[in-house]
Write an enzyme that holds these catalytic residues in place. Sequence first.
Site, PDB file in Angstrom:
ATOM      1  N   GLU A   1      98.693   6.885 -39.930  1.00 33.67           N
ATOM      2  CA  GLU A   1      97.776   5.620 -39.636  1.00 33.67           C
ATOM      3  C   GLU A   1      97.007   5.846 -38.469  1.00 33.67           C
ATOM      4  O   GLU A   1      97.553   6.119 -37.364  1.00 33.67           O
ATOM      5  CB  GLU A   1      98.946   4.625 -39.526  1.00 33.67           C
ATOM      6  N   ARG A   2      95.946   5.465 -38.551  1.00 36.21           N
ATOM      7  CA  ARG A   2      94.835   5.478 -37.653  1.00 36.21           C
ATOM      8  C   ARG A   2      94.641   7.002 -36.955  1.00 36.21           C
ATOM      9  O   ARG A   2      94.341   6.855 -35.682  1.00 36.21           O
ATOM     10  CB  ARG A   2      95.331   4.285 -36.711  1.00 36.21           C
TER      11      ARG A   2
ATOM     12  N   ASN B   1     105.125   0.974 -38.837  1.00 35.97           N
ATOM     13  CA  ASN B   1     105.141   0.504 -40.153  1.00 35.97           C
ATOM     14  C   ASN B   1     106.160   1.360 -40.781  1.00 35.97           C
ATOM     15  O   ASN B   1     105.905   2.254 -41.606  1.00 35.97           O
ATOM     16  CB  ASN B   1     103.762   0.384 -40.752  1.00 35.97           C
TER      17      ASN B   1
ATOM     18  N   GLU C   1     102.421  -8.359 -39.849  1.00 39.16           N
ATOM     19  CA  GLU C   1     101.596  -7.820 -40.735  1.00 39.16           C
ATOM     20  C   GLU C   1     102.673  -7.207 -41.833  1.00 39.16           C
ATOM     21  O   GLU C   1     102.420  -6.031 -42.455  1.00 39.16           O
ATOM     22  CB  GLU C   1     100.824  -6.366 -40.224  1.00 39.16           C
TER      23      GLU C   1
ATOM     24  N   ARG D   1      94.748 -16.621 -32.792  1.00 38.83           N
ATOM     25  CA  ARG D   1      95.623 -15.339 -32.988  1.00 38.83           C
ATOM     26  C   ARG D   1      96.090 -14.916 -31.476  1.00 38.83           C
ATOM     27  O   ARG D   1      97.111 -14.332 -31.276  1.00 38.83           O
ATOM     28  CB  ARG D   1      94.914 -14.110 -33.465  1.00 38.83           C
TER      29      ARG D   1
ATOM     30  N   LYS E   1     101.172  -4.941 -26.286  1.00 42.06           N
ATOM     31  CA  LYS E   1      99.832  -4.238 -26.124  1.00 42.06           C
ATOM     32  C   LYS E   1      99.282  -4.608 -24.969  1.00 42.06           C
ATOM     33  O   LYS E   1      99.345  -5.928 -24.362  1.00 42.06           O
ATOM     34  CB  LYS E   1      98.972  -4.372 -27.407  1.00 42.06           C
TER      35      LYS E   1
ATOM     36  N   ASP F   1      94.201  -6.546 -30.076  1.00 45.08           N
ATOM     37  CA  ASP F   1      94.531  -5.402 -30.750  1.00 45.08           C
ATOM     38  C   ASP F   1      93.621  -4.150 -30.297  1.00 45.08           C
ATOM     39  O   ASP F   1      92.589  -3.796 -30.973  1.00 45.08           O
ATOM     40  CB  ASP F   1      94.312  -5.574 -32.207  1.00 45.08           C
TER      41      ASP F   1
ATOM     42  N   GLU G   1      91.168   4.043 -32.894  1.00 41.88           N
ATOM     43  CA  GLU G   1      90.761   3.061 -33.711  1.00 41.88           C
ATOM     44  C   GLU G   1      89.724   2.327 -33.806  1.00 41.88           C
ATOM     45  O   GLU G   1      88.866   2.059 -34.889  1.00 41.88           O
ATOM     46  CB  GLU G   1      92.033   2.317 -34.303  1.00 41.88           C
TER      47      GLU G   1
ATOM     48  N   HIS H   1      86.634  -7.435 -31.936  1.00 41.99           N
ATOM     49  CA  HIS H   1      86.930  -7.400 -33.542  1.00 41.99           C
ATOM     50  C   HIS H   1      85.872  -7.590 -34.569  1.00 41.99           C
ATOM     51  O   HIS H   1      85.928  -8.662 -35.170  1.00 41.99           O
ATOM     52  CB  HIS H   1      88.106  -8.395 -33.560  1.00 41.99           C
TER      53      HIS H   1
ATOM     54  N   TRP I   1      91.605 -11.957 -39.783  1.00 42.89           N
ATOM     55  CA  TRP I   1      91.076 -10.827 -40.110  1.00 42.89           C
ATOM     56  C   TRP I   1      89.694 -10.524 -40.068  1.00 42.89           C
ATOM     57  O   TRP I   1      89.206  -9.366 -40.475  1.00 42.89           O
ATOM     58  CB  TRP I   1      91.754 -10.270 -41.591  1.00 42.89           C
TER      59      TRP I   1
HETATM   60  C1  BDP Z   1      96.695  -2.452 -35.707  1.00 38.19           C
HETATM   61  C2  BDP Z   1      96.340  -1.362 -36.689  1.00 38.19           C
HETATM   62  C3  BDP Z   1      97.397  -0.978 -37.488  1.00 38.19           C
HETATM   63  C4  BDP Z   1      98.868  -0.968 -36.986  1.00 38.19           C
HETATM   64  C5  BDP Z   1      99.001  -2.312 -36.125  1.00 38.19           C
HETATM   65  C6  BDP Z   1     100.227  -2.184 -35.230  1.00 38.19           C
HETATM   66  O1  BDP Z   1      95.313  -1.449 -37.382  1.00 38.19           O
HETATM   67  O2  BDP Z   1      97.408   0.129 -38.483  1.00 38.19           O
HETATM   68  O3  BDP Z   1      99.895  -1.041 -37.741  1.00 38.19           O
HETATM   69  O4  BDP Z   1      97.879  -2.387 -35.245  1.00 38.19           O
HETATM   70  O5  BDP Z   1     100.000  -1.997 -34.056  1.00 38.19           O
HETATM   71  O6  BDP Z   1      95.802  -2.135 -34.824  1.00 38.19           O
HETATM   72  O7  BDP Z   1     101.298  -2.303 -35.818  1.00 38.19           O
END
Ligand code: BDP
Length: 702
Positions: free
Chosen positions: A174-175, A217, A298, A342, A366, A371, A399, A527, A549
């Site tokens: 992923e990413r 995930n 998510e 958010r 984070k 994000d 990403e 974003h 989103w």
């Molecule tokens: C977002 C990403 C997603 C990640 C999420 C995360 O787009 O793919 O699952 O963060 O950190 O930036 O959980």
Amino acid sequence: MKKIWSLLILMLCVFHASSQDQYTLWLRYTPVKDPALLASYRRSITAVAVTGSSPTMEVVRKELGNGLNGLLETPIPFNGNASLMVGTIPSFPALRDRSKELGTEGFLILSTVMNGRKVTVITANTDKGVLYGVFHFLRLIQTAQSIGDLNIVSVPRVKLRLLDHWDNLNRYVERGYAGISLWNWHTLPDYLDSRYTDYARYNASVGINGAVLNNVNANAVILTPAYLQKVAALANVFRPYGIKVYLSARFSAPMEIGGLHTADPLNDSVRQWWQGKAKEIYALIPDFGGFLVKANSEGQPGPQSYGRTHADGANMLADAVAPYGGIVMWRAFVYDPKASDRFKQAYDEFQPLDGKFRENVMVQVKNGPIDFQPREPFSPLLGAMPHTPLMLEFQLTQEYLGQGTHLVYLAPLFKEVLNADTYAQGKNSTVARTIDGSLNNHALSGIAAVANIGNERNWTGHTFGQANWYAIGRLSWDNSLSSEQIAEEWIRQTFGNSPLLVSSIKRMMLASHEAVVNYMTPLGLHHIMGNGHHYGPAPWGNDLPRADWNPVYYHRADTNGIGFDRTVTGTNALLQYRPEVRKQFLEDEKYLLWFRHVSWGQRLRSGRTVWEELCYKYNEGVDTVRAMQSTWEQLKGLIDEERFQQVRMLLAIQAKEATWWRNACLLYFQTYSRLPFPANYEKPDHSLDEYKQLSFPYAPGN
Ligand code: BDP
């Protein structure tokens, strides 16, 4: 004769090609070029003695052998009459006093006299510390430093220095922009790719000491017996290099693989299930690091589904791993469509839980509140949970920063966050001091970085992605290093010590982060990239079911102006920071549109209006990339052709995409500002509609 010559030439070519192989990252160990330096190194290192026979000490021997033979171009004997002596403190009774300074991972490199002979000693309390010292010593030679008079004590500031892999069990990352996952789950545990060893070795060389193997995930299958065998096989490979394995745990695993009807953290059967799972894991992997959890975020399951808190969930897992010394890293990356902003949600959910977590829980935050954007203010949680050890999460995989094709050196971003002052306990309550545990006296401390590694031959796809892997290791070890120092170290080891190379590449790297901020999201925009894949500009994006989103949610442009009002007249997210910090964020135009909705005509410090400044910054970003291109052109012939051409092509993509970002964003914002572009500016080569129609159904990493 002719045949022999062609064979020789072929061998030379092969040697040349492989000596430039990008696979070897920053551990190339190519011969020292400067004759005077080479002579001095050879005089100082005539023979090596390594005491100890653990698997880690075997690694030490091998590394020193390869490193010194390569760098000094001469076989260095390993024998008793050594001038380089390597081993743990008990091997050097005279140095017993120095043990206190070194902790469990630190090392000492000392030029001294022993038995009447001048020697260099590399020592530590543990074998792992010795290994770190050896890598440091080899780095000194690789970067052309003197080794004649050393007294270096180096101890990591942060205990857990982790890479988080967002790798799925089907090897899709992923990413990920550097191929598929390194972990070949299908052939594990029996087939041990030599790449697993190399992975551990490169990590150890920059001080990384842990890896979360699977995606946040998470898939519960990783916790089944068959997969735990595979995880154990990797742990065995990594162990001699001081790397522990960790797993992302899916909160609903007791239901998915345990046959229970609930995953409620206060339910006895659920608690027992996790305790049993922990026991099973530790029987296979006695030094298993612990769990990373993404919960109620998510779509991931979590304790809130049962009316419980994040603390209930984290503590249940923490209790399961505590008997074995394991930890839980519980992520604070949460956001809810119902929240007013958010930005505020992680703080709102987690700050009230401060003090409610078990001792072996870290809350993983984070670096910014949204994000991993090109630039974010530091997350307000970083100054708001004094009773909880916080693990800082960065993202190496780009990403939101050009993905696989943009040269963006991230150390300046990391430093900006680490140096930020939270004022949590008055001045100098920096994020760095929060994270290394010194501010609040926490025993646990950590930095985790989402890896940018895949199975591409050169690990990261873009050669310069290697620098970000390197930088996070070095900075997690020592947050006082500057971006410039780290860049210089990396360049010297990766490209060589020629002064022109070093200064030119350093200039490019140090300009690159501000460049990406400028050509994507200047003045605090955030974003505004394409939905889903996050590739390319799409500030017009407004068709996803959740408001938060959609890019329009974040920039809030209208005919009056642009930006997200997070002051008292807006969502008041600013209130989550101390007054001193609020003041700074309001004053610093780098963060303008993060916190304020400003009119298009408002004058900024430069004398330009908001609209003009936006145009100016977008252009500046494009210009910087073009300058990077011309700097690179001047290096032709000084770098092997393969890397030269690769980076040249990637820079061309970056320049094209920077221009695309600038044009698409400015044309779009112009529909609100209704103001002309400044006269001397390059005109967009497409219409807004043409930009809007671009689509990328197979953009990677999604
Ligand atoms: C977002 C990403 C997603 C990640 C999420 C995360 O787009 O793919 O699952 O963060 O950190 O930036 O959980």
